[in-house]
Scaffold this motif. Structure first.
Motif, PDB file in Angstrom:
ATOM      1  N   CYS A  95      -8.634  -1.988   4.535  1.00  0.00           N
ATOM      2  CA  CYS A  95      -8.253  -0.649   4.081  1.00  0.00           C
ATOM      3  C   CYS A  95      -7.784   0.223   5.247  1.00  0.00           C
ATOM      4  O   CYS A  95      -6.840   1.012   5.108  1.00  0.00           O
ATOM      5  N   ALA A  96      -8.427   0.096   6.396  1.00  0.00           N
ATOM      6  CA  ALA A  96      -8.024   0.875   7.566  1.00  0.00           C
ATOM      7  C   ALA A  96      -6.608   0.504   8.001  1.00  0.00           C
ATOM      8  O   ALA A  96      -5.812   1.388   8.368  1.00  0.00           O
ATOM      9  N   GLN A  97      -6.279  -0.783   7.966  1.00  0.00           N
ATOM     10  CA  GLN A  97      -4.927  -1.211   8.334  1.00  0.00           C
ATOM     11  C   GLN A  97      -3.895  -0.653   7.360  1.00  0.00           C
ATOM     12  O   GLN A  97      -2.804  -0.221   7.757  1.00  0.00           O
ATOM     13  N   LEU A  98      -4.226  -0.663   6.079  1.00  0.00           N
ATOM     14  CA  LEU A  98      -3.302  -0.120   5.083  1.00  0.00           C
ATOM     15  C   LEU A  98      -3.085   1.371   5.298  1.00  0.00           C
ATOM     16  O   LEU A  98      -1.947   1.853   5.249  1.00  0.00           O
ATOM     17  N   ALA A  99      -4.159   2.105   5.527  1.00  0.00           N
ATOM     18  CA  ALA A  99      -4.028   3.545   5.725  1.00  0.00           C
ATOM     19  C   ALA A  99      -3.181   3.859   6.952  1.00  0.00           C
ATOM     20  O   ALA A  99      -2.375   4.806   6.942  1.00  0.00           O
ATOM     21  N   SER A 100      -3.338   3.070   7.998  1.00  0.00           N
ATOM     22  CA  SER A 100      -2.551   3.293   9.221  1.00  0.00           C
ATOM     23  C   SER A 100      -1.069   3.063   8.982  1.00  0.00           C
ATOM     24  O   SER A 100      -0.217   3.661   9.654  1.00  0.00           O
ATOM     25  N   ALA A 101      -0.749   2.194   8.022  1.00  0.00           N
ATOM     26  CA  ALA A 101       0.649   1.864   7.750  1.00  0.00           C
ATOM     27  C   ALA A 101       1.271   2.759   6.690  1.00  0.00           C
ATOM     28  O   ALA A 101       2.429   2.560   6.308  1.00  0.00           O
ATOM     29  N   ALA A 102       0.528   3.758   6.217  1.00  0.00           N
ATOM     30  CA  ALA A 102       0.972   4.541   5.058  1.00  0.00           C
ATOM     31  C   ALA A 102       1.977   5.628   5.383  1.00  0.00           C
ATOM     32  O   ALA A 102       2.301   6.443   4.515  1.00  0.00           O
ATOM     33  N   GLY A 103       2.461   5.670   6.594  1.00  0.00           N
ATOM     34  CA  GLY A 103       3.530   6.596   6.946  1.00  0.00           C
ATOM     35  C   GLY A 103       3.156   8.044   6.747  1.00  0.00           C
ATOM     36  O   GLY A 103       2.097   8.497   7.183  1.00  0.00           O
ATOM     37  N   ASP A 104       4.043   8.797   6.050  1.00  0.00           N
ATOM     38  CA  ASP A 104       3.848  10.238   5.914  1.00  0.00           C
ATOM     39  C   ASP A 104       3.258  10.618   4.554  1.00  0.00           C
ATOM     40  O   ASP A 104       3.442  11.737   4.087  1.00  0.00           O
ATOM     41  N   ALA A 105       2.535   9.721   3.927  1.00  0.00           N
ATOM     42  CA  ALA A 105       1.968   9.999   2.611  1.00  0.00           C
ATOM     43  C   ALA A 105       0.980  11.160   2.673  1.00  0.00           C
ATOM     44  O   ALA A 105       0.183  11.275   3.602  1.00  0.00           O
ATOM     45  N   ASP A 106       1.024  12.022   1.648  1.00  0.00           N
ATOM     46  CA  ASP A 106       0.069  13.120   1.523  1.00  0.00           C
ATOM     47  C   ASP A 106      -1.218  12.663   0.850  1.00  0.00           C
ATOM     48  O   ASP A 106      -2.291  13.232   1.098  1.00  0.00           O
ATOM     49  N   VAL A 107      -1.116  11.652  -0.012  1.00  0.00           N
ATOM     50  CA  VAL A 107      -2.248  11.168  -0.797  1.00  0.00           C
ATOM     51  C   VAL A 107      -2.326   9.653  -0.656  1.00  0.00           C
ATOM     52  O   VAL A 107      -1.303   8.949  -0.734  1.00  0.00           O
ATOM     53  N   LEU A 108      -3.532   9.156  -0.441  1.00  0.00           N
ATOM     54  CA  LEU A 108      -3.784   7.722  -0.366  1.00  0.00           C
ATOM     55  C   LEU A 108      -4.541   7.294  -1.622  1.00  0.00           C
ATOM     56  O   LEU A 108      -5.555   7.899  -1.978  1.00  0.00           O
ATOM     57  N   VAL A 109      -4.062   6.240  -2.266  1.00  0.00           N
ATOM     58  CA  VAL A 109      -4.707   5.725  -3.469  1.00  0.00           C
ATOM     59  C   VAL A 109      -5.083   4.268  -3.209  1.00  0.00           C
ATOM     60  O   VAL A 109      -4.210   3.409  -3.072  1.00  0.00           O
ATOM     61  N   PHE A 110      -6.381   4.002  -3.113  1.00  0.00           N
ATOM     62  CA  PHE A 110      -6.868   2.642  -2.908  1.00  0.00           C
ATOM     63  C   PHE A 110      -7.176   2.018  -4.276  1.00  0.00           C
ATOM     64  O   PHE A 110      -7.864   2.620  -5.108  1.00  0.00           O
ATOM     65  N   VAL A 111      -6.670   0.814  -4.475  1.00  0.00           N
ATOM     66  CA  VAL A 111      -6.868   0.112  -5.740  1.00  0.00           C
ATOM     67  C   VAL A 111      -7.295  -1.316  -5.439  1.00  0.00           C
ATOM     68  O   VAL A 111      -6.770  -1.946  -4.512  1.00  0.00           O
ATOM     69  N   ASP A 112      -8.226  -1.842  -6.228  1.00  0.00           N
ATOM     70  CA  ASP A 112      -8.625  -3.246  -6.103  1.00  0.00           C
ATOM     71  C   ASP A 112      -7.747  -4.129  -6.972  1.00  0.00           C
ATOM     72  O   ASP A 112      -7.144  -3.675  -7.957  1.00  0.00           O
ATOM     73  N   ALA A 113      -7.716  -5.406  -6.653  1.00  0.00           N
ATOM     74  CA  ALA A 113      -6.842  -6.345  -7.342  1.00  0.00           C
ATOM     75  C   ALA A 113      -7.228  -6.567  -8.791  1.00  0.00           C
ATOM     76  O   ALA A 113      -6.403  -7.025  -9.592  1.00  0.00           O
ATOM     77  N   ASP A 114      -8.470  -6.259  -9.157  1.00  0.00           N
ATOM     78  CA  ASP A 114      -8.907  -6.486 -10.531  1.00  0.00           C
ATOM     79  C   ASP A 114      -8.724  -5.263 -11.417  1.00  0.00           C
ATOM     80  O   ASP A 114      -9.223  -5.224 -12.547  1.00  0.00           O
ATOM     81  N   VAL A 115      -7.987  -4.265 -10.934  1.00  0.00           N
ATOM     82  CA  VAL A 115      -7.746  -3.039 -11.693  1.00  0.00           C
ATOM     83  C   VAL A 115      -6.316  -3.036 -12.227  1.00  0.00           C
ATOM     84  O   VAL A 115      -5.368  -3.341 -11.501  1.00  0.00           O
ATOM     85  N   VAL A 116      -6.172  -2.682 -13.488  1.00  0.00           N
ATOM     86  CA  VAL A 116      -4.857  -2.529 -14.119  1.00  0.00           C
ATOM     87  C   VAL A 116      -4.720  -1.081 -14.559  1.00  0.00           C
ATOM     88  O   VAL A 116      -5.504  -0.591 -15.375  1.00  0.00           O
ATOM     89  N   LEU A 117      -3.725  -0.388 -13.991  1.00  0.00           N
ATOM     90  CA  LEU A 117      -3.540   1.039 -14.251  1.00  0.00           C
ATOM     91  C   LEU A 117      -2.490   1.261 -15.332  1.00  0.00           C
ATOM     92  O   LEU A 117      -1.471   0.563 -15.387  1.00  0.00           O
ATOM     93  N   ALA A 118      -2.733   2.262 -16.180  1.00  0.00           N
ATOM     94  CA  ALA A 118      -1.739   2.693 -17.150  1.00  0.00           C
ATOM     95  C   ALA A 118      -0.576   3.361 -16.412  1.00  0.00           C
ATOM     96  O   ALA A 118      -0.724   3.791 -15.263  1.00  0.00           O
ATOM     97  N   PRO A 119       0.602   3.466 -17.054  1.00  0.00           N
ATOM     98  CA  PRO A 119       1.789   3.978 -16.344  1.00  0.00           C
ATOM     99  C   PRO A 119       1.609   5.330 -15.669  1.00  0.00           C
ATOM    100  O   PRO A 119       2.176   5.571 -14.611  1.00  0.00           O
TER     101      PRO A 119
END
Length: 367
Positions: free
Chosen positions: A112-136
């Motif tokens: 997760c730390a590596q992902l956050a570091s690569a997130a560029g200029d994002a204002d909001v970070l959304v962490f999701v696990d692989a077993d989660v399916v989100l509605a549109p």
């Protein structure tokens, strides 16, 4: 009936009432929200080839977020996870190759730390696990609620499906029953915190002030640890019911559930004594009453049997309220509340036993 006869029921009356009040106050993301903020969705993966496809497809189908970037990190998978990501998403996501966790880090916080570091200029970070399916509209709804609630970390609990109908509903029931949700939001105390790592929405600045995942680098329950870190940094957190916008297939078999719970339950209580106290209280409140009702009835003590039955039914009502508030199945599962508590206690004992023997691991890494 004399007042002393009512006294044993008072704790259950209070707890069930608290469950119902919390359920009425529970925050929920809107299903038709939009946001113009820059949002990065961060998906850490390790050996998820068999379950990541629905998650990815759902992320690619998000609406209401024009400035959305999806970053996926393959954390040393040995089952072809990266190939599945490429086949499903192609160049619509940014696929990163994770580095092995350094000394002092557990795997998921490091990913997760590596992902956050690569997130560029994002204002909001959304962490999701692989077993989660989100509605549109889930991402937009989560971001909108993060801002309207005025918090730095929002944890919308998804609807839990799959194996574990007797145990999994205890997750939502426990915090609805024992955690004062709105007081938790206002309180600066880190100890008064809860979160579920399946789906987390964070203000980027608040996340960085809290130290990010580096602050929870060796925390088995990194989601709760992150919520506490946000509070320590002066931020606020909130729980929400995300069952209308997210579904989570955490475990597909009892063996998976057993191993998953065993990995982390020991870290939830602080000590074996604390765990024994919590499990003992739950057994006293939710297991003893139906057993006592049967014993009293067999002995011909109809009055005490009636009060014991009333205590059992109060526990059932609390489970029903929690299930209806969080998209769970109320009937007949709620009737098995005593069995659920006993299974939970057994998992706690197993977790401490494995921890003590040094045999805890998860996805090939020691815990």
């Amino acid at each position: 009936m004399r007042w002393p006869a009512l006294l044993p029921l008072l704790p259950l009356v209070a707890l069930t009432t608290h469950t119902i009040v919390n359920a009425a106050l529970l925050r929920r993301p809107r299903t038709a929200a939009t946001t113009t903020e820059r949002v990065a969705v961060l998906l850490p993966l390790r050996d998820e080839a068999e379950r990541v496809t629905p998650c990815l497809q759902a992320l690619l189908g998000q609406s209401g977020v024009p400035h959305l970037e999806i970053l996926v990190l393959d954390d040393g998978s040995a089952d072809g996870t990266a190939e599945v990501v490429r086949a499903v998403a192609g160049d619509k996501v940014r696929l990163l190759s994770g580095a092995p966790p350094p000394a002092g880090w557990l795997g998921k916080p490091h990913a997760c730390a590596q992902l956050a570091s690569a997130a560029g200029d994002a204002d909001v970070l959304v962490f999701v696990d692989a077993d989660v399916v989100l509605a549109p509209g889930a991402i937009a709804g989560g971001v909108e609620l993060l801002r309207s609630a005025g918090v730095q970390l929002l944890s919308p609990y998804p609807r839990i499906v799959g194996a574990g109908r007797l145990v999994q509903p205890l997750l939502q029931w426990s915090w609805l029953t024992f955690l004062p949700l709105r007081a938790m939001e206002r309180s600066p105390r880190p100890s008064l915190a809860a979160a579920g790592g399946q789906w987390l929405v964070l203000d980027r600045a608040g996340y960085e002030r809290a130290g990010g995942h580096a602050a929870v680098r060796d925390d088995v329950l990194e989601d709760i640890g992150l919520a506490r870190a946000v509070k320590r940094a002066g931020g606020r957190i909130a729980l929400a019911d995300g069952s209308a916008l997210a579904e989570c297939l955490m475990y597909t078999s009892w063996r998976e559930l057993r191993d998953g719970y065993s990995k982390s339950m020991w870290a939830s209580f602080g000590s074996p004594a604390g765990a024994a106290a919590v499990v003992g209280l739950l057994v006293l409140l939710y297991v003893v009453p139906p057993v006592a009702a049967v014993v009293f009835l067999a002995a011909g003590a109809v009055g005490p049997a009636g009060w014991a039955l009333a205590a059992y039914l109060l526990g059932v009502v609390g489970r029903v309220a929690a299930a209806r508030a969080t998209g769970g199945r109320a009937w007949p599962d709620a009737l098995a509340q005593p069995v659920s508590i006993l299974l939970f206690g057994a998992l706690v004992v197993r977790s401490f036993a494995l921890r003590r023997s040094g045999r805890l691991s998860w996805k090939g890494r020691p815990v």
